[in-house]
Write a protein that holds these residues in place. Structure first.
Motif, PDB file in Angstrom:
ATOM      1  N   ARG A 178      11.275  33.135  28.344  1.00 56.27           N
ATOM      2  CA  ARG A 178      10.720  33.268  26.985  1.00 56.27           C
ATOM      3  C   ARG A 178      10.838  34.708  26.477  1.00 56.27           C
ATOM      4  O   ARG A 178      11.100  34.939  25.302  1.00 56.27           O
ATOM      5  N   ALA A 179      10.637  35.665  27.367  1.00 53.54           N
ATOM      6  CA  ALA A 179      10.730  37.070  26.972  1.00 53.54           C
ATOM      7  C   ALA A 179      12.157  37.432  26.572  1.00 53.54           C
ATOM      8  O   ALA A 179      12.373  38.113  25.572  1.00 53.54           O
ATOM      9  N   ARG A 180      13.130  36.967  27.345  1.00 50.47           N
ATOM     10  CA  ARG A 180      14.533  37.241  27.000  1.00 50.47           C
ATOM     11  C   ARG A 180      14.886  36.607  25.662  1.00 50.47           C
ATOM     12  O   ARG A 180      15.579  37.217  24.844  1.00 50.47           O
ATOM     13  N   LYS A 181      14.417  35.398  25.451  1.00 52.95           N
ATOM     14  CA  LYS A 181      14.685  34.691  24.189  1.00 52.95           C
ATOM     15  C   LYS A 181      14.065  35.455  23.014  1.00 52.95           C
ATOM     16  O   LYS A 181      14.711  35.653  21.981  1.00 52.95           O
ATOM     17  N   ALA A 182      12.824  35.907  23.175  1.00 55.10           N
ATOM     18  CA  ALA A 182      12.154  36.665  22.116  1.00 55.10           C
ATOM     19  C   ALA A 182      12.879  37.990  21.869  1.00 55.10           C
ATOM     20  O   ALA A 182      13.056  38.399  20.716  1.00 55.10           O
ATOM     21  N   LEU A 183      13.307  38.651  22.929  1.00 54.30           N
ATOM     22  CA  LEU A 183      14.010  39.918  22.788  1.00 54.30           C
ATOM     23  C   LEU A 183      15.335  39.729  22.058  1.00 54.30           C
ATOM     24  O   LEU A 183      15.678  40.517  21.169  1.00 54.30           O
ATOM     25  N   LYS A 184      16.052  38.660  22.384  1.00 51.85           N
ATOM     26  CA  LYS A 184      17.309  38.365  21.677  1.00 51.85           C
ATOM     27  C   LYS A 184      17.051  38.116  20.199  1.00 51.85           C
ATOM     28  O   LYS A 184      17.786  38.587  19.343  1.00 51.85           O
ATOM     29  N   ARG A 185      15.962  37.383  19.913  1.00 51.97           N
ATOM     30  CA  ARG A 185      15.633  37.093  18.512  1.00 51.97           C
ATOM     31  C   ARG A 185      15.295  38.384  17.780  1.00 51.97           C
ATOM     32  O   ARG A 185      15.773  38.626  16.677  1.00 51.97           O
ATOM     33  N   ILE A 186      14.500  39.242  18.393  1.00 50.18           N
ATOM     34  CA  ILE A 186      14.109  40.512  17.780  1.00 50.18           C
ATOM     35  C   ILE A 186      15.326  41.378  17.527  1.00 50.18           C
ATOM     36  O   ILE A 186      15.459  42.001  16.476  1.00 50.18           O
ATOM     37  N   LEU A 187      16.235  41.404  18.469  1.00 52.08           N
ATOM     38  CA  LEU A 187      17.425  42.236  18.340  1.00 52.08           C
ATOM     39  C   LEU A 187      18.491  41.595  17.455  1.00 52.08           C
ATOM     40  O   LEU A 187      19.529  42.194  17.214  1.00 52.08           O
ATOM     41  N   GLY A 188      18.217  40.366  16.984  1.00 55.36           N
ATOM     42  CA  GLY A 188      19.146  39.707  16.075  1.00 55.36           C
ATOM     43  C   GLY A 188      20.292  39.010  16.754  1.00 55.36           C
ATOM     44  O   GLY A 188      21.255  38.624  16.092  1.00 55.36           O
ATOM     45  N   GLY A 189      20.202  38.808  18.054  1.00 57.71           N
ATOM     46  CA  GLY A 189      21.288  38.174  18.774  1.00 57.71           C
ATOM     47  C   GLY A 189      21.207  36.672  18.835  1.00 57.71           C
ATOM     48  O   GLY A 189      22.127  36.011  19.293  1.00 57.71           O
ATOM     49  N   GLN A 190      20.096  36.101  18.363  1.00 65.55           N
ATOM     50  CA  GLN A 190      19.946  34.656  18.463  1.00 65.55           C
ATOM     51  C   GLN A 190      18.931  34.205  17.416  1.00 65.55           C
ATOM     52  O   GLN A 190      17.916  34.822  17.202  1.00 65.55           O
TER      53      GLN A 190
END
Length: 193
Positions: A178-190
């Motif tokens: 979940r943390a990786r997914k949230a980080l990707k979303r924050i960084l605009g990667g997903q």
């Protein structure tokens, strides 16, 4: 000859177990010795969560206060350093949760990444990446930031993270996902979804 003197000096030093026992018996000097021996490791854990030196000092002090207050509960089942690391991780987690409550639930849109000013030292790509990562990590939930920090940045195993946090290994894996997914979303990667 210097080697022999060094060996003799090491033999005269009390073992950590003896120092812990003395501290548990109320010897403040023994506890101070434990602080001296482990300060660097404790601050290494804490610095990833503090935004500045004042927060780092406060967090380090909080960790050692908790350790002092909990010293009677240390049974020696694991090395003292591991026991202290566990206290440090829990204190950092509580620190992140408290900071999030104090700052309120700020929406991600209202919390921009740190400014990157090309006229300063941030024109180096590594420095820019560090600032962007810090901004993104600041937006994660406390448990997400903790698991990403321990698992990805500290390069700890799932078993180590579970031991330090008290979470199950499955819980660590779920939080890391979940943390990786949230980080990707924050960084605009997903996209969220």
């Amino acid at each position: 000859m210097a080697e022999v003197a060094h060996i003799m000096e090491r033999m005269e030093e009390p073992s950590e177990t003896a120092i812990v026992r003395s501290a548990q018996a109320g010897d403040e000097g023994a506890f101070t010795e434990l602080v001296v021996r482990h300060r660097r490791d404790v601050l290494r854990i804490a610095w990833r969560f503090a935004r500045n030196n004042a927060e780092l000092d406060d967090l380090g002090q909080e960790i050692f206060i908790r350790a002092f207050e909990s010293l009677a509960s240390y049974r020696g089942d694991a090395p003292f350093g591991h026991w202290l690391s566990r206290i440090a991780v829990h204190a950092c987690y509580d620190f992140l949760r408290k900071r999030r409550r104090e700052e309120g639930n700020i929406s991600l849109d209202a919390m921009p990444f740190p400014p990157v000013d090309p006229s300063t030292e941030t024109d180096r790509p590594a420095e820019q990446a560090r600032l962007i990562l810090e901004g993104a990590m600041a937006q994660l939930k406390p448990d997400q930031r903790l698991v990403i920090t321990l698992f990805e940045l500290e390069d700890r195993t799932i078993r180590e993270v579970a031991a330090l946090t008290g979470w199950s290994e499955t819980g660590v894996k779920v939080r890391a996902f979940r943390a990786r997914k949230a980080l990707k979303r924050i960084l605009g990667g997903q996209d969220e979804g």
